[in-house]
Scaffold this motif. Sequence first.
Motif, mmCIF file in Angstrom:
data_model
loop_
_atom_site.group_PDB
_atom_site.id
_atom_site.type_symbol
_atom_site.label_atom_id
_atom_site.label_comp_id
_atom_site.label_asym_id
_atom_site.label_seq_id
_atom_site.Cartn_x
_atom_site.Cartn_y
_atom_site.Cartn_z
ATOM 1 N N ILE A 23 17.495 69.611 77.953
ATOM 2 C CA ILE A 23 17.064 68.674 76.920
ATOM 3 C C ILE A 23 17.703 67.322 77.175
ATOM 4 O O ILE A 23 18.898 67.237 77.450
ATOM 5 C CB ILE A 23 17.493 69.167 75.519
ATOM 6 C CG1 ILE A 23 16.873 70.526 75.205
ATOM 7 C CG2 ILE A 23 17.134 68.151 74.447
ATOM 8 C CD1 ILE A 23 17.491 71.216 74.011
ATOM 9 N N GLY A 24 16.926 66.279 77.100
ATOM 10 C CA GLY A 24 17.471 64.936 77.221
ATOM 11 C C GLY A 24 16.468 63.906 76.743
ATOM 12 O O GLY A 24 15.270 64.051 76.962
ATOM 13 N N PHE A 25 16.974 62.900 76.063
ATOM 14 C CA PHE A 25 16.094 61.815 75.605
ATOM 15 C C PHE A 25 16.939 60.600 75.285
ATOM 16 O O PHE A 25 18.044 60.711 74.732
ATOM 17 C CB PHE A 25 15.309 62.221 74.357
ATOM 18 C CG PHE A 25 14.551 61.074 73.754
ATOM 19 C CD1 PHE A 25 13.382 60.617 74.343
ATOM 20 C CD2 PHE A 25 15.018 60.435 72.613
ATOM 21 C CE1 PHE A 25 12.700 59.523 73.803
ATOM 22 C CE2 PHE A 25 14.340 59.363 72.061
ATOM 23 C CZ PHE A 25 13.173 58.908 72.662
ATOM 24 N N ALA A 26 16.425 59.431 75.644
ATOM 25 C CA ALA A 26 17.012 58.166 75.222
ATOM 26 C C ALA A 26 15.876 57.188 74.948
ATOM 27 O O ALA A 26 14.919 57.116 75.728
ATOM 28 C CB ALA A 26 17.934 57.604 76.302
ATOM 29 N N PRO A 27 15.952 56.445 73.861
ATOM 30 C CA PRO A 27 14.935 55.425 73.604
ATOM 31 C C PRO A 27 14.936 54.382 74.718
ATOM 32 O O PRO A 27 15.934 54.208 75.432
ATOM 33 C CB PRO A 27 15.372 54.807 72.274
ATOM 34 C CG PRO A 27 16.281 55.816 71.656
ATOM 35 C CD PRO A 27 16.956 56.506 72.800
ATOM 36 N N GLU A 28 13.832 53.675 74.856
ATOM 37 C CA GLU A 28 13.701 52.678 75.927
ATOM 38 C C GLU A 28 14.831 51.654 75.890
ATOM 39 O O GLU A 28 15.325 51.206 76.930
ATOM 40 C CB GLU A 28 12.338 51.983 75.817
ATOM 41 C CG GLU A 28 12.044 51.052 76.979
ATOM 42 C CD GLU A 28 10.649 50.474 76.924
ATOM 43 O OE1 GLU A 28 10.353 49.551 77.709
ATOM 44 O OE2 GLU A 28 9.835 50.959 76.100
ATOM 45 N N GLY A 29 15.271 51.284 74.683
ATOM 46 C CA GLY A 29 16.317 50.278 74.560
ATOM 47 C C GLY A 29 17.648 50.710 75.152
ATOM 48 O O GLY A 29 18.492 49.866 75.483
ATOM 49 N N ALA A 30 17.860 52.010 75.304
ATOM 50 C CA ALA A 30 19.118 52.511 75.846
ATOM 51 C C ALA A 30 19.235 52.291 77.347
ATOM 52 O O ALA A 30 20.298 52.497 77.925
ATOM 53 C CB ALA A 30 19.262 54.001 75.528
ATOM 54 N N PHE A 31 18.154 51.867 77.981
ATOM 55 C CA PHE A 31 18.166 51.634 79.419
ATOM 56 C C PHE A 31 18.404 50.161 79.768
ATOM 57 O O PHE A 31 18.162 49.732 80.892
ATOM 58 C CB PHE A 31 16.865 52.145 80.048
ATOM 59 C CG PHE A 31 16.717 53.642 79.929
ATOM 60 C CD1 PHE A 31 17.455 54.488 80.731
ATOM 61 C CD2 PHE A 31 15.862 54.205 78.987
ATOM 62 C CE1 PHE A 31 17.348 55.863 80.617
ATOM 63 C CE2 PHE A 31 15.744 55.577 78.858
ATOM 64 C CZ PHE A 31 16.489 56.407 79.673
ATOM 65 N N THR A 32 18.891 49.411 78.791
ATOM 66 C CA THR A 32 19.376 48.045 79.022
ATOM 67 C C THR A 32 20.786 47.999 78.475
ATOM 68 O O THR A 32 20.995 47.852 77.267
ATOM 69 C CB THR A 32 18.471 47.006 78.319
ATOM 70 O OG1 THR A 32 17.120 47.207 78.711
ATOM 71 C CG2 THR A 32 18.896 45.590 78.708
#
Length: 251
Positions: free
Chosen positions: A90-99
Motif C-alpha cells: 500500500i502506498g499513496f501520496a498526493p501530487e503536491g507531495a512530489f514537490t
Amino acid sequence: MLTGKTFLITGVLMESSIAFHVARLAQEQGASVILTSFGRTMRITEKIAGRLPERPPVIELDVTDEAHLDTLADRLGEHCDQLDGVLHSIGFAPEGAFTFLEASWEDVSTAVHVSAYSLKALAVAALPRMREGSSVVGLTFDASFAWPVYDWMGVAKAAFESTSRYLARDLGPKGVRCNLVAAGPIKTTAARSIPGFEQFEEKWQERAPLGWDVTDPVPTARACVALLSDWFPATTGEIVHVDGGFHAVGT
C-alpha cells in the motif's frame, strides 16, 4: 512450501501489481489467500482476482478508516480461523507531495499516514488472527537516499522502514516476524502515479550488476513469498533488496 497456510494480501489492483504475483505464487505453493480493496477499486480487484489460479475472497479495507481496521479481525473470521501472514503493498501520496519545498503538511501527512503508519495499523488489526510463526511483509523503495522526484514519498518510505523495525521489536515476543522487500522500479499503477518515475527506469538497467527488467514483478514477488514462508524463522526487522544489485554499487 505454503501448504495449509492463509495470507491476507493488500494491493492487488492490476495483473502487473507485485501483490497479484505474490497471491498467485502463494496459491501455487499451496496457500489460501484473502485480498483487500476498497471504494471504487473493489470492483477492479474482484475482476483481477478471477485471473488467479483460484478466485479468493475480497474484503473491504481502507487502512485510514478506523472502522475498517477495528472490524478486520472479525470480518476475516468469515473466511479463515487464523492467518499465517500479511502482505502490505500500500502506498499513496498526493501530487503536491512530489514537490519537496512547496509541499503542504496536508499532503505530507496523507503520504505518511497511508504509506507508513498503515503498516502498524494493518499489523495490529490483523494480529488477533495471526498464529505464532506468522510473518508481516511490506514493500519499500530503498529510503537510504534522497532520490530524484520521490520527495515526500521518500520520507514516508523512511518512516515505513523505521516502522517495520519497531514492529519487529514489539511483535517478535508474540512470535510474529516483520520484514520488508526493497524492490527496484517496476511498471505498476503506483509507479505510474509518480511524476518523472521513468528516470529510475532508464538508469536502473544501466547500473544494476544483474540488470533489471522494469516489466517483471516476479523476482520481487518470490522474495515476498519466501519471507512469508517458514524458511526465514529467525529473520525479522530486515530489508531484503531485490533490485538487481543496484543498491550495492556507487555511481
